[in-house]
Design a protein around this motif. Sequence first.
Motif, PDB file in Angstrom:
ATOM      1  N   LEU A  12       0.858  -1.185   0.000  1.00 27.32           N
ATOM      2  CA  LEU A  12       0.000   0.000   0.000  1.00 27.32           C
ATOM      3  C   LEU A  12       0.901   1.244   0.000  1.00 27.32           C
ATOM      4  N   PHE A  13       1.970   1.179   0.770  1.00 21.46           N
ATOM      5  CA  PHE A  13       2.949   2.278   0.835  1.00 21.46           C
ATOM      6  C   PHE A  13       4.336   1.760   1.197  1.00 21.46           C
ATOM      7  N   GLY A  14       5.354   2.459   0.735  1.00 25.65           N
ATOM      8  CA  GLY A  14       6.661   2.384   1.386  1.00 25.65           C
ATOM      9  C   GLY A  14       7.745   1.506   0.793  1.00 25.65           C
ATOM     10  N   GLU A  15       7.480   0.793  -0.346  1.00 23.82           N
ATOM     11  CA  GLU A  15       8.570  -0.003  -0.909  1.00 23.82           C
ATOM     12  C   GLU A  15       9.768   0.891  -1.252  1.00 23.82           C
ATOM     13  N   HIS A  16      10.907   0.341  -1.358  1.00 17.48           N
ATOM     14  CA  HIS A  16      12.203   1.018  -1.565  1.00 17.48           C
ATOM     15  C   HIS A  16      12.640   1.824  -0.340  1.00 17.48           C
ATOM     16  N   ALA A  17      11.768   2.733   0.166  1.00 14.66           N
ATOM     17  CA  ALA A  17      12.186   3.507   1.341  1.00 14.66           C
ATOM     18  C   ALA A  17      12.403   2.570   2.537  1.00 14.66           C
ATOM     19  N   VAL A  18      11.678   1.443   2.548  1.00  8.35           N
ATOM     20  CA  VAL A  18      11.794   0.488   3.663  1.00  8.35           C
ATOM     21  C   VAL A  18      13.223  -0.063   3.770  1.00  8.35           C
ATOM     22  N   VAL A  19      13.936  -0.077   2.637  1.00  6.31           N
ATOM     23  CA  VAL A  19      15.323  -0.569   2.618  1.00  6.31           C
ATOM     24  C   VAL A  19      16.214   0.330   3.488  1.00  6.31           C
ATOM     25  N   TYR A  20      15.830   1.613   3.644  1.00  4.11           N
ATOM     26  CA  TYR A  20      16.639   2.578   4.414  1.00  4.11           C
ATOM     27  C   TYR A  20      16.038   2.842   5.797  1.00  4.11           C
ATOM     28  N   GLY A  21      15.241   1.883   6.277  1.00  5.43           N
ATOM     29  CA  GLY A  21      14.746   1.973   7.654  1.00  5.43           C
ATOM     30  C   GLY A  21      13.447   2.732   7.817  1.00  5.43           C
ATOM     31  N   GLU A  22      12.860   3.208   6.701  1.00  6.77           N
ATOM     32  CA  GLU A  22      11.558   3.871   6.825  1.00  6.77           C
ATOM     33  C   GLU A  22      10.471   2.786   6.970  1.00  6.77           C
ATOM     34  N   PRO A  23       9.317   3.128   7.544  1.00  7.75           N
ATOM     35  CA  PRO A  23       8.260   2.125   7.649  1.00  7.75           C
ATOM     36  C   PRO A  23       7.602   1.870   6.291  1.00  7.75           C
ATOM     37  N   ALA A  24       6.954   0.723   6.165  1.00  7.54           N
ATOM     38  CA  ALA A  24       6.187   0.403   4.959  1.00  7.54           C
ATOM     39  C   ALA A  24       4.937  -0.360   5.372  1.00  7.54           C
ATOM     40  N   VAL A  25       3.931  -0.325   4.516  1.00  6.44           N
ATOM     41  CA  VAL A  25       2.684  -1.040   4.811  1.00  6.44           C
ATOM     42  C   VAL A  25       2.316  -1.967   3.658  1.00  6.44           C
ATOM     43  N   PRO A  26       2.718  -3.239   3.731  1.00  2.00           N
ATOM     44  CA  PRO A  26       2.207  -4.214   2.773  1.00  2.00           C
ATOM     45  C   PRO A  26       0.858  -4.766   3.262  1.00  2.00           C
ATOM     46  N   CYS A  27       0.029  -5.204   2.338  1.00  5.11           N
ATOM     47  CA  CYS A  27      -1.289  -5.762   2.680  1.00  5.11           C
ATOM     48  C   CYS A  27      -1.479  -7.078   1.943  1.00  5.11           C
ATOM     49  N   ASP A 217      21.037  14.793  -2.889  1.00  6.67           N
ATOM     50  CA  ASP A 217      20.294  15.025  -1.647  1.00  6.67           C
ATOM     51  C   ASP A 217      18.799  14.856  -1.871  1.00  6.67           C
ATOM     52  N   PHE A 218      18.350  15.260  -3.102  1.00  2.00           N
ATOM     53  CA  PHE A 218      16.907  15.182  -3.341  1.00  2.00           C
ATOM     54  C   PHE A 218      16.409  13.743  -3.168  1.00  2.00           C
ATOM     55  N   ALA A 219      17.243  12.765  -3.566  1.00  2.00           N
ATOM     56  CA  ALA A 219      16.800  11.372  -3.486  1.00  2.00           C
ATOM     57  C   ALA A 219      16.734  10.922  -2.029  1.00  2.00           C
ATOM     58  N   GLU A 220      17.700  11.394  -1.228  1.00  2.00           N
ATOM     59  CA  GLU A 220      17.664  11.077   0.202  1.00  2.00           C
ATOM     60  C   GLU A 220      16.411  11.692   0.844  1.00  2.00           C
ATOM     61  N   ASP A 221      16.139  12.950   0.456  1.00  2.00           N
ATOM     62  CA  ASP A 221      14.941  13.619   0.982  1.00  2.00           C
ATOM     63  C   ASP A 221      13.675  12.889   0.537  1.00  2.00           C
ATOM     64  N   THR A 222      13.689  12.411  -0.708  1.00  2.00           N
ATOM     65  CA  THR A 222      12.504  11.720  -1.239  1.00  2.00           C
ATOM     66  C   THR A 222      12.216  10.464  -0.429  1.00  2.00           C
ATOM     67  N   VAL A 223      13.276   9.726  -0.115  1.00  2.00           N
ATOM     68  CA  VAL A 223      13.107   8.511   0.687  1.00  2.00           C
ATOM     69  C   VAL A 223      12.509   8.866   2.056  1.00  2.00           C
ATOM     70  N   GLU A 224      13.018   9.950   2.659  1.00  2.00           N
ATOM     71  CA  GLU A 224      12.469  10.367   3.959  1.00  2.00           C
ATOM     72  C   GLU A 224      11.019  10.804   3.837  1.00  2.00           C
ATOM     73  N   THR A 225      10.708  11.467   2.718  1.00  2.00           N
ATOM     74  CA  THR A 225       9.321  11.914   2.504  1.00  2.00           C
ATOM     75  C   THR A 225       8.389  10.717   2.374  1.00  2.00           C
ATOM     76  N   VAL A 226       8.871   9.654   1.740  1.00  2.00           N
ATOM     77  CA  VAL A 226       8.047   8.438   1.661  1.00  2.00           C
ATOM     78  C   VAL A 226       7.739   7.953   3.082  1.00  2.00           C
ATOM     79  N   GLY A 227       8.726   8.020   3.970  1.00  2.00           N
ATOM     80  CA  GLY A 227       8.502   7.615   5.365  1.00  2.00           C
ATOM     81  C   GLY A 227       7.403   8.458   6.017  1.00  2.00           C
ATOM     82  N   ASP A 228       7.442   9.807   5.784  1.00  2.00           N
ATOM     83  CA  ASP A 228       6.400  10.688   6.346  1.00  2.00           C
ATOM     84  C   ASP A 228       5.030  10.300   5.811  1.00  2.00           C
ATOM     85  N   LEU A 229       5.026  10.010   4.520  1.00  2.00           N
ATOM     86  CA  LEU A 229       3.769   9.660   3.859  1.00  2.00           C
ATOM     87  C   LEU A 229       3.199   8.343   4.426  1.00  2.00           C
TER      88      LEU A 229
END
Length: 328
Positions: A12-27, A217-229
């Motif tokens: 549902l959310f979070g693939e790829h960013a999950v590799v860098y420790g952000e949360p993800a929601v699979p269903c 840096d934009f890509a690092e920020d993007t990954v963090e933004t996925v975590g916020d989302l």
Amino acid sequence: MTVSSAPGKVYLFGEHAVVYGEPAVPCAIELRARVEVNRRDDGKLRVHAEDLSLDGFTVEYSGTTDDRPDVNVSESLLSAATEYVDEAIEQVRAVTGEDDVGFDVTIESDIPLGAGLGSSAAVVVAAIDAATRELGTTLEPVELAERAYRTEYEVQDGQASRADTFCSATGGAVRVEGDDCRSIDAPDLPFVIGFDGGAGDTGQLVAGVRTLREEYDFAEDTVETVGDLVRAGEDALADGDLEELGQLMDFNHGLLSALGVSSRSLDRMVWAARDAGALGAKLTGAGGGGCIVALDPTPETETALSFTPGCEDAFRAELAEEGVRQLE
Ligand code: PMV
């Protein structure tokens, strides 16, 4: 004879960013792999795989993976039918202490292979469940998920996440952060899947995001933004707010595109879903090709996708409340 079935999943959310420790929601989704096992006393493993997504193509082999027949089928089908089952049975031998036991294993799967829907995890979870039950042992979902994770870890040379196997074992919506996986509440989610008939190379796509993240840096920020989302998505899930969830899925797809993991066919399906009135749509899994997931309680998105150039298959797949289950 023992038969178990286990569901596939979407992110549902979070693939790829999950590799860098952000949360993800699979269903987990109501698209399942079924595995039948029969104990053999000669210690051999015989696998029969019927992949319904590949027109019922059948591959059979006996013995160890070295005895694979020289047939021209996709590597992923062979992997699902042989390497994954071989390793799953090793886990079964370890957990039951029955070191020399063999099995006849028959796999049937409705889940397209390598397309971001957790096909190998579903096969592994159902195989371990069926084989342990055949030997009189019942594993709790969390232990089953751990054994299934170890199976994928071995077969995929250490490149496995816990998301697919945990989700397939427990069903429902799951929150993953690092090694921590837990079930979370979710409303009925009217998923519609579009499949372009292809598959992305997960290793390459993950490496691509890593390089981008190191360079910009934009890509690092993007990954963090996925975590916020994802964190916002968890609130929307808890509130049962489908409109908000859809909007966040759209944002998530945009961010994945920015990280370079979408493709023309995935974008085309995402836009077809949105034009048809879906609440939201995004790619699911590693990307590069494979599947999108849209949220639409009406039949419109499925119909629109079935007429979309590049979409090979479109179908509904409700959230699977139940994870692995014994059928016989
Ligand atoms: O394509 P899938 O369903 O195996 O998902 C890959 C998910 C990634 O986040 C891209 C990689 C990973 O290991 O988490």
